[in-house]
Design a protein around this motif. Structure first.
Motif, PDB file in Angstrom:
ATOM      1  N   LEU A   1      36.407 -41.860  80.840  1.00 44.40           N
ATOM      2  CA  LEU A   1      35.090 -42.408  81.305  1.00 44.40           C
ATOM      3  C   LEU A   1      35.095 -43.581  82.339  1.00 44.40           C
ATOM      4  O   LEU A   1      34.175 -43.877  82.754  1.00 44.40           O
ATOM      5  CB  LEU A   1      34.459 -42.745  79.994  1.00 44.40           C
ATOM      6  N   GLY A   2      36.381 -44.045  82.403  1.00 43.86           N
ATOM      7  CA  GLY A   2      36.360 -45.160  83.449  1.00 43.86           C
ATOM      8  C   GLY A   2      36.677 -46.567  82.774  1.00 43.86           C
ATOM      9  O   GLY A   2      36.238 -47.533  83.493  1.00 43.86           O
ATOM     10  N   VAL A   3      36.779 -46.630  81.528  1.00 47.27           N
ATOM     11  CA  VAL A   3      36.839 -47.872  80.777  1.00 47.27           C
ATOM     12  C   VAL A   3      38.362 -48.613  81.432  1.00 47.27           C
ATOM     13  O   VAL A   3      39.252 -48.002  81.126  1.00 47.27           O
ATOM     14  CB  VAL A   3      36.666 -47.742  79.424  1.00 47.27           C
ATOM     15  N   LEU A   4      37.990 -49.703  81.843  1.00 47.45           N
ATOM     16  CA  LEU A   4      39.107 -50.592  82.331  1.00 47.45           C
ATOM     17  C   LEU A   4      39.311 -51.847  81.625  1.00 47.45           C
ATOM     18  O   LEU A   4      40.428 -52.506  81.517  1.00 47.45           O
ATOM     19  CB  LEU A   4      39.134 -50.812  83.690  1.00 47.45           C
ATOM     20  N   SER A   5      38.179 -52.152  80.815  1.00 47.09           N
ATOM     21  CA  SER A   5      38.312 -53.518  80.054  1.00 47.09           C
ATOM     22  C   SER A   5      37.399 -53.413  78.752  1.00 47.09           C
ATOM     23  O   SER A   5      36.709 -52.528  78.881  1.00 47.09           O
ATOM     24  CB  SER A   5      38.032 -54.598  80.820  1.00 47.09           C
ATOM     25  N   THR A   6      37.594 -54.166  77.901  1.00 45.28           N
ATOM     26  CA  THR A   6      36.585 -54.266  76.722  1.00 45.28           C
ATOM     27  C   THR A   6      35.971 -55.548  76.532  1.00 45.28           C
ATOM     28  O   THR A   6      36.567 -56.546  77.072  1.00 45.28           O
ATOM     29  CB  THR A   6      37.535 -54.114  75.250  1.00 45.28           C
ATOM     30  N   PRO A   7      34.936 -55.638  75.963  1.00 49.30           N
ATOM     31  CA  PRO A   7      34.038 -54.478  75.564  1.00 49.30           C
ATOM     32  C   PRO A   7      33.467 -53.614  76.506  1.00 49.30           C
ATOM     33  O   PRO A   7      33.193 -54.097  77.743  1.00 49.30           O
ATOM     34  CB  PRO A   7      32.888 -54.961  74.710  1.00 49.30           C
ATOM     35  N   ALA A   8      33.162 -52.327  76.537  1.00 50.67           N
ATOM     36  CA  ALA A   8      32.347 -51.322  77.361  1.00 50.67           C
ATOM     37  C   ALA A   8      31.459 -50.614  76.548  1.00 50.67           C
ATOM     38  O   ALA A   8      31.834 -50.451  75.151  1.00 50.67           O
ATOM     39  CB  ALA A   8      33.334 -50.598  77.984  1.00 50.67           C
ATOM     40  N   ILE A   9      30.365 -50.238  77.027  1.00 55.49           N
ATOM     41  CA  ILE A   9      29.436 -49.283  76.598  1.00 55.49           C
ATOM     42  C   ILE A   9      28.952 -48.230  77.130  1.00 55.49           C
ATOM     43  O   ILE A   9      28.865 -48.357  78.287  1.00 55.49           O
ATOM     44  CB  ILE A   9      28.136 -50.405  75.875  1.00 55.49           C
ATOM     45  N   ALA A  10      29.142 -46.835  76.270  1.00 53.01           N
ATOM     46  CA  ALA A  10      28.700 -45.880  76.759  1.00 53.01           C
ATOM     47  C   ALA A  10      27.513 -45.172  76.249  1.00 53.01           C
ATOM     48  O   ALA A  10      27.345 -45.413  75.133  1.00 53.01           O
ATOM     49  CB  ALA A  10      30.005 -44.782  76.931  1.00 53.01           C
ATOM     50  N   ILE A  11      26.546 -44.441  76.731  1.00 57.61           N
ATOM     51  CA  ILE A  11      25.778 -43.776  76.352  1.00 57.61           C
ATOM     52  C   ILE A  11      25.858 -42.331  76.400  1.00 57.61           C
ATOM     53  O   ILE A  11      26.008 -41.698  77.685  1.00 57.61           O
ATOM     54  CB  ILE A  11      24.280 -44.195  76.677  1.00 57.61           C
TER      55      ILE A  11
ATOM     56  N   THR B   1      30.518 -52.159  81.686  1.00 56.92           N
ATOM     57  CA  THR B   1      32.066 -52.444  81.690  1.00 56.92           C
ATOM     58  C   THR B   1      32.206 -53.995  81.278  1.00 56.92           C
ATOM     59  O   THR B   1      33.309 -54.240  81.038  1.00 56.92           O
ATOM     60  CB  THR B   1      32.397 -52.092  83.209  1.00 56.92           C
ATOM     61  N   ALA B   2      31.271 -54.449  80.978  1.00 60.84           N
ATOM     62  CA  ALA B   2      31.351 -55.710  80.154  1.00 60.84           C
ATOM     63  C   ALA B   2      29.866 -55.831  79.202  1.00 60.84           C
ATOM     64  O   ALA B   2      29.241 -55.159  79.193  1.00 60.84           O
ATOM     65  CB  ALA B   2      31.287 -56.734  81.127  1.00 60.84           C
ATOM     66  N   LEU B   3      29.933 -56.900  78.512  1.00 58.87           N
ATOM     67  CA  LEU B   3      28.957 -57.034  77.189  1.00 58.87           C
ATOM     68  C   LEU B   3      27.661 -57.433  78.006  1.00 58.87           C
ATOM     69  O   LEU B   3      27.725 -58.614  78.716  1.00 58.87           O
ATOM     70  CB  LEU B   3      29.506 -58.151  76.221  1.00 58.87           C
ATOM     71  N   PRO B   4      26.778 -56.810  78.061  1.00 63.27           N
ATOM     72  CA  PRO B   4      25.208 -57.160  78.733  1.00 63.27           C
ATOM     73  C   PRO B   4      24.520 -58.207  77.799  1.00 63.27           C
ATOM     74  O   PRO B   4      24.867 -58.103  76.632  1.00 63.27           O
ATOM     75  CB  PRO B   4      24.713 -55.787  78.779  1.00 63.27           C
ATOM     76  N   SER B   5      23.429 -58.807  78.222  1.00 66.22           N
ATOM     77  CA  SER B   5      22.779 -59.424  77.294  1.00 66.22           C
ATOM     78  C   SER B   5      21.971 -58.484  76.469  1.00 66.22           C
ATOM     79  O   SER B   5      22.023 -57.524  76.654  1.00 66.22           O
ATOM     80  CB  SER B   5      21.785 -60.238  78.095  1.00 66.22           C
ATOM     81  N   GLU B   6      21.463 -59.291  75.200  1.00 67.53           N
ATOM     82  CA  GLU B   6      20.878 -58.156  74.269  1.00 67.53           C
ATOM     83  C   GLU B   6      19.669 -57.580  74.937  1.00 67.53           C
ATOM     84  O   GLU B   6      19.311 -56.514  74.630  1.00 67.53           O
ATOM     85  CB  GLU B   6      20.659 -59.186  73.099  1.00 67.53           C
TER      86      GLU B   6
END
Length: 91
Positions: free
Chosen positions: A53-63, A70-75
């Protein structure tokens, strides 16, 4: 009714990953129906999938298997992205 699967890619000992999990869980619990399922993906256990999927770092979120953050977005941004994704899949 369209259902989507959200995946949070996390690594053991990652503090931001825990926050991502909490934020996502709260958003999903507040959703009016059960259109959103989520799961945590331990990148050590599913490294090939994360790389695919291309995850290079955590946290990452996929749908639905598409890397969205690729980073934690705001809520607010995460909630907005989920809403937009649900609307797109219904049209």
């Amino acid at each position: 009714m369209t259902k989507i699967e959200v995946e949070v890619f996390a690594a053991p000992g990652c503090g931001k990953c825990g926050k991502a999990r909490q934020v996502l869980k709260r958003i999903v619990e507040e959703w009016p129906d059960e259109r959103i399922r989520w799961r945590e993906v331990n990148i050590l256990d599913e490294l090939d999938y994360a790389v695919q999927l291309g995850v290079l770092s955590t946290p990452a979120i996929a749908i639905d298997g598409e890397l969205l953050f690729t980073a934690l977005p705001s809520e607010k941004r995460l909630r907005q992205a989920l809403q937009e994704y649900l609307e797109e899949t219904e049209s």
